[in-house]
Design a protein around this motif. Structure first.
Motif, mmCIF file in Angstrom:
data_model
loop_
_atom_site.group_PDB
_atom_site.id
_atom_site.type_symbol
_atom_site.label_atom_id
_atom_site.label_comp_id
_atom_site.label_asym_id
_atom_site.label_seq_id
_atom_site.Cartn_x
_atom_site.Cartn_y
_atom_site.Cartn_z
ATOM 1 N N ILE A 37 0.749 -1.332 0.125
ATOM 2 C CA ILE A 37 0.036 -0.007 -0.114
ATOM 3 C C ILE A 37 0.753 1.296 0.136
ATOM 4 C CG2 ILE A 37 -1.918 -1.239 1.011
ATOM 5 C CD1 ILE A 37 -0.909 0.141 3.821
ATOM 6 N N ILE A 38 0.133 2.349 -0.370
ATOM 7 C CA ILE A 38 0.986 3.577 0.045
ATOM 8 C C ILE A 38 0.499 4.091 1.188
ATOM 9 C CG2 ILE A 38 -1.129 4.626 -1.373
ATOM 10 C CD1 ILE A 38 0.849 6.848 -2.321
ATOM 11 N N THR A 39 1.599 4.769 1.894
ATOM 12 C CA THR A 39 1.105 5.645 3.106
ATOM 13 C C THR A 39 1.873 6.636 3.255
ATOM 14 O OG1 THR A 39 3.078 4.436 4.271
ATOM 15 C CG2 THR A 39 0.670 3.414 4.643
ATOM 16 N N VAL A 40 1.390 7.847 3.643
ATOM 17 C CA VAL A 40 1.924 9.218 3.710
ATOM 18 C C VAL A 40 1.357 9.686 5.273
ATOM 19 C CG1 VAL A 40 0.093 10.266 2.266
ATOM 20 C CG2 VAL A 40 2.162 11.332 2.882
ATOM 21 N N GLY A 41 2.320 10.118 5.898
ATOM 22 C CA GLY A 41 2.157 10.886 7.273
ATOM 23 C C GLY A 41 2.084 12.648 7.338
ATOM 24 N N GLU A 42 0.967 13.065 7.596
ATOM 25 C CA GLU A 42 1.148 14.648 7.822
ATOM 26 C C GLU A 42 1.767 14.820 9.051
ATOM 27 O OE1 GLU A 42 -1.962 18.299 7.897
ATOM 28 O OE2 GLU A 42 -2.407 16.631 9.101
ATOM 29 N N THR A 43 2.924 15.561 8.900
ATOM 30 C CA THR A 43 3.883 15.760 10.299
ATOM 31 C C THR A 43 4.222 17.102 10.513
ATOM 32 O OG1 THR A 43 5.825 15.113 8.610
ATOM 33 C CG2 THR A 43 4.727 13.243 10.081
ATOM 34 N N PRO A 44 3.494 18.148 10.854
ATOM 35 C CA PRO A 44 3.843 19.237 11.171
ATOM 36 C C PRO A 44 4.932 19.396 12.043
ATOM 37 C CG PRO A 44 1.651 18.874 12.189
ATOM 38 C CD PRO A 44 1.918 17.902 11.228
ATOM 39 N N GLY A 45 5.895 20.325 11.852
ATOM 40 C CA GLY A 45 7.129 20.466 12.915
ATOM 41 C C GLY A 45 8.143 19.507 12.559
ATOM 42 N N LEU A 57 6.682 4.628 7.552
ATOM 43 C CA LEU A 57 5.739 4.963 6.417
ATOM 44 C C LEU A 57 6.570 5.285 5.068
ATOM 45 C CD1 LEU A 57 4.021 8.035 8.789
ATOM 46 C CD2 LEU A 57 3.261 5.440 8.221
ATOM 47 N N ASN A 58 5.538 5.355 3.995
ATOM 48 C CA ASN A 58 6.209 5.618 2.720
ATOM 49 C C ASN A 58 6.921 7.083 2.611
ATOM 50 O OD1 ASN A 58 3.977 3.680 0.701
ATOM 51 N ND2 ASN A 58 5.393 3.094 1.962
ATOM 52 N N MET A 59 6.316 7.943 3.169
ATOM 53 C CA MET A 59 6.579 9.525 2.806
ATOM 54 C C MET A 59 5.836 10.292 4.011
ATOM 55 S SD MET A 59 4.584 9.960 -0.697
ATOM 56 C CE MET A 59 4.117 8.490 -1.477
ATOM 57 N N ILE A 60 6.428 11.410 3.937
ATOM 58 C CA ILE A 60 5.567 12.463 5.036
ATOM 59 C C ILE A 60 5.344 13.786 4.381
ATOM 60 C CG2 ILE A 60 6.458 11.406 7.100
ATOM 61 C CD1 ILE A 60 8.312 14.077 7.322
ATOM 62 N N PHE A 61 4.285 14.330 4.734
ATOM 63 C CA PHE A 61 3.947 15.913 4.402
ATOM 64 C C PHE A 61 4.856 16.532 5.122
ATOM 65 C CE2 PHE A 61 -0.209 14.359 2.586
ATOM 66 C CZ PHE A 61 0.328 14.407 1.286
ATOM 67 N N THR A 62 5.875 17.441 4.709
ATOM 68 C CA THR A 62 6.729 18.688 5.505
ATOM 69 C C THR A 62 5.810 19.651 5.209
ATOM 70 O OG1 THR A 62 8.577 19.777 5.651
ATOM 71 C CG2 THR A 62 7.969 18.689 3.507
ATOM 72 N N GLY A 81 15.259 8.271 2.093
ATOM 73 C CA GLY A 81 13.805 8.374 2.247
ATOM 74 C C GLY A 81 13.132 8.780 1.166
ATOM 75 N N TRP A 82 11.776 9.378 1.185
ATOM 76 C CA TRP A 82 11.056 9.691 -0.152
ATOM 77 C C TRP A 82 10.354 10.799 0.353
ATOM 78 C CZ3 TRP A 82 12.035 8.210 -4.811
ATOM 79 C CH2 TRP A 82 11.193 8.683 -5.746
ATOM 80 N N ASN A 83 10.318 11.614 -0.742
ATOM 81 C CA ASN A 83 9.711 13.008 -0.566
ATOM 82 C C ASN A 83 8.084 13.044 -0.997
ATOM 83 O OD1 ASN A 83 11.155 15.501 0.648
ATOM 84 N ND2 ASN A 83 12.705 14.480 -0.894
ATOM 85 N N SER A 84 7.181 13.690 -0.433
ATOM 86 C CA SER A 84 5.986 13.977 -1.045
ATOM 87 C C SER A 84 6.214 15.413 -1.656
ATOM 88 C CB SER A 84 4.913 13.839 0.167
ATOM 89 O OG SER A 84 4.944 14.900 1.061
ATOM 90 N N LEU A 85 5.432 15.557 -2.883
ATOM 91 C CA LEU A 85 5.647 16.924 -3.366
ATOM 92 C C LEU A 85 4.323 17.486 -3.597
ATOM 93 C CD1 LEU A 85 7.818 15.747 -6.657
ATOM 94 C CD2 LEU A 85 8.546 16.525 -4.246
#
Length: 554
Positions: A249-257, A274-279, A318-322
């Motif tokens: 599956i695809i997983t992305v975490g919203e991770t403020p800070g 996780l696969n990637m996070i939102f910065t 790691g891997w970026n979300s854009l």
């Protein structure tokens, strides 16, 4: 670096309330989304990220969940959801659901039980504390303004809510709670979904003892005590072992800070979390010392510094979300481009800039037709709880200038992204035959899907080409990134390299024509243009206002 399908995918985010209304009640719904699947297929996206559609009293537009295994009445039924999933899979697209497990709604049965008594079996599913000296247990402030604590007279204690007081924080220290969450996630995955976007997932571990922020003020931002907390990686690794690792599956975490160092753990190449996070670092470049609503001009060199840091430090680790916009951020063409004279050109430039970076690109609904920010005349016309809480705190209670605060809302308010999708030039942009829950942007007669599909030079077809290029060129997905023209305040330029292959991307972020000289180290004998938003072919010719070009070079 391992090849993975989710690295090669393009994700499209749907905010269901605003996408398409099928029954005329003014609220977007699941059947509305299903009716537009051929449009999404035509665009070429691979994964649909669906913002929450679970049962909810809608205090925060669905991010306050009262039943994780049921569908909100506004959006339809579970049968409608099943039809949507089947429709996506039949067209070769995947579905990523929003997972909101830092908090629930106060109407969730866990919380209804939890507040009944101190010895209720569900009491410890939430974070309860006694007050101190007639005040809250500590001085943390909520993300949505005011105290992060709410007094409950039933048991004479306070519960923690980092967001709305109708969104009590779940207590991840409780093993039974974690098991219930993992069981719920497994249930959805077994229904056939293809992944999770995890809302504020790095807030689930709070500092031991929940200490106050030093300084003695009654309300202080306590982010250091609940962002990237002491056990957050333990919890996510456990979630990975118990659930995520069992599915492709695809997983992305919203991770403020979260920093790049944090990201190397959350989105590690070994796949233990996780696969990637939102910065959010690039989203804060226009925030002054007073935070989000203290708007300041942003600088291109600052954007370069942030984006380059994330590109280089996550390389092979790691891997970026854009992304440049989503349901919580203003429209990118209004914020980073020119939404007037150069709306189409600058929207294409921003898309080029983003889609050629290393990472998985996210398109937010309406971005592909260049939808813009909105300026409602009255505060009453806005819906967002964050906007209303901030306005009350600053203007009604704090006496700040109404016009100044409205200006900040026009630039940064979340409702900029939430105005209904503009499908055609009929009333309400073809979104609904009823009265929309939030007014449609008045520019819908010019900016809409029908017009975009009828114009071969539209932003839509430009996105379609970007997505196609990504599927045809491994270098766009897997190539390493290097910044060039570092100090230029108008041009953002970078290269991507994969083995013997190299490409160069040139983006003019200004409304002026700009010349440039490439560094001596970047030599080539041939070049082939992949895409551009003007008809220019010559790589070294000056860049027109908001021009973007990408070339394969040898």
């Amino acid at each position: 670096m391992q090849k993975k399908w989710w690295k090669e995918s393009v994700v499209y985010q749907i905010y269901p309330r605003s996408f398409m209304d099928s029954n005329g009640d003014g609220i977007g719904d699941l059947k509305g989304i299903t009716s537009k699947l051929d449009y999404l297929k035509q665009l070429g996206v691979d994964v649909i990220w669906l913002s929450p559609v679970y049962k909810s009293p809608n205090d925060d537009n669905g991010y306050d969940i009262s039943d994780y295994q049921n569908i909100m009445d506004d959006f339809g039924t579970m049968a409608d959801w099943d039809e949507l999933l089947a429709g996506l899979h039949a067209r070769g697209m995947k579905l990523m659901m929003d997972l909101v497990v830092n908090h629930s709604s106060d109407e969730h049965h866990w919380f209804v039980e939890s507040r009944k008594s101190k010895d209720n079996p569900y009491r410890d599913y939430y974070i309860w504390r006694k007050g101190k000296d007639g005040q809250e247990p500590n001085n943390w402030t909520s993300v949505f303004s005011g105290s992060a604590w709410e007094y409950d007279k039933e048991t004479d204690e306070y519960f923690l809510h980092l967001f709305s007081k109708k969104q009590p924080d779940l207590n991840w220290e409780n093993e039974n709670l974690r098991k219930e969450i993992y069981d719920m996630m497994t249930w959805w995955l077994d229904k056939g979904i293809d992944g999770f976007r995890m809302d504020v997932i790095n807030l689930i571990s709070k500092a031991e003892g929940l200490p106050s922020v030093p300084g003695g003020k009654r309300y202080e931002w306590g982010g250091d005590y609940f962002m990237n907390g002491p056990k957050v990686h333990d919890y996510i690794q456990e979630m990975n072992r118990e659930v995520l690792s069992k599915y492709d599956i695809i997983t992305v975490g919203e991770t403020p800070g979260a920093s790049t160092e944090d990201a190397k753990q959350y989105a590690n190449e070994e796949g233990t979390e996780l696969n990637m996070i939102f910065t959010f670092e690039h989203m804060d470049l226009d925030s002054g010392p007073g935070g989000k609503w203290d708007v300041k001009p942003w600088k291109l060199t600052d954007l370069k510094e942030v984006m380059t840091k994330w590109q280089k430090e996550l390389e092979d680790k790691g891997w970026n979300s854009l992304y440049l916009n989503n349901h919580d951020q203003p429209r990118m063409v209004s914020r980073l481009g020119d939404d007037q004279e150069y709306r189409v050109i600058s929207a294409k430039m921003l898309a080029t800039f983003l889609h050629f970076l290393q990472g998985t690109p996210y398109i937010y609904q309406g971005e592909e037709i260049g939808m813009t920010n909105v300026q409602f005349q009255s505060i009453e016309e806005y819906n967002d709880i964050e906007i209303h809480n901030m306005y009350r705190e600053k203007v009604i209670d704090g006496g700040e200038d109404h016009e100044k605060i409205m200006e900040a809302i026009y630039i940064k308010g979340r409702d900029n992204a939430r105005t209904p999708m503009q499908w055609d030039a009929t009333e309400h942009g073809g979104f609904t035959t009823g009265t929309p829950w939030l007014k449609v942007n008045p520019n819908y007669k010019e900016i809409n899907v029908n017009n975009a599909l009828a114009d071969e030079n539209s932003i839509f077809y430009f996105y379609q080409k970007l997505i196609k290029l990504r599927k045809e060129n491994d270098i766009i997905v897997y190539g390493s990134y290097d910044l060039i023209l570092d100090d230029d305040e108008k041009i953002y330029a970078y290269t991507r390299t994969l083995g013997e292959e190299k490409l160069i991307v040139l983006c003019n972020f200004s409304n002026e024509e700009v010349g440039f000289e490439l560094p001596d180290s970047l030599s080539f004998t041939t070049n082939r243009k992949l895409i551009g938003n003007y008809s220019t072919n010559e790589l070294l010719s000056p860049l027109k206002p908001y021009e973007a070009r990408a070339y394969l070079i040898k």
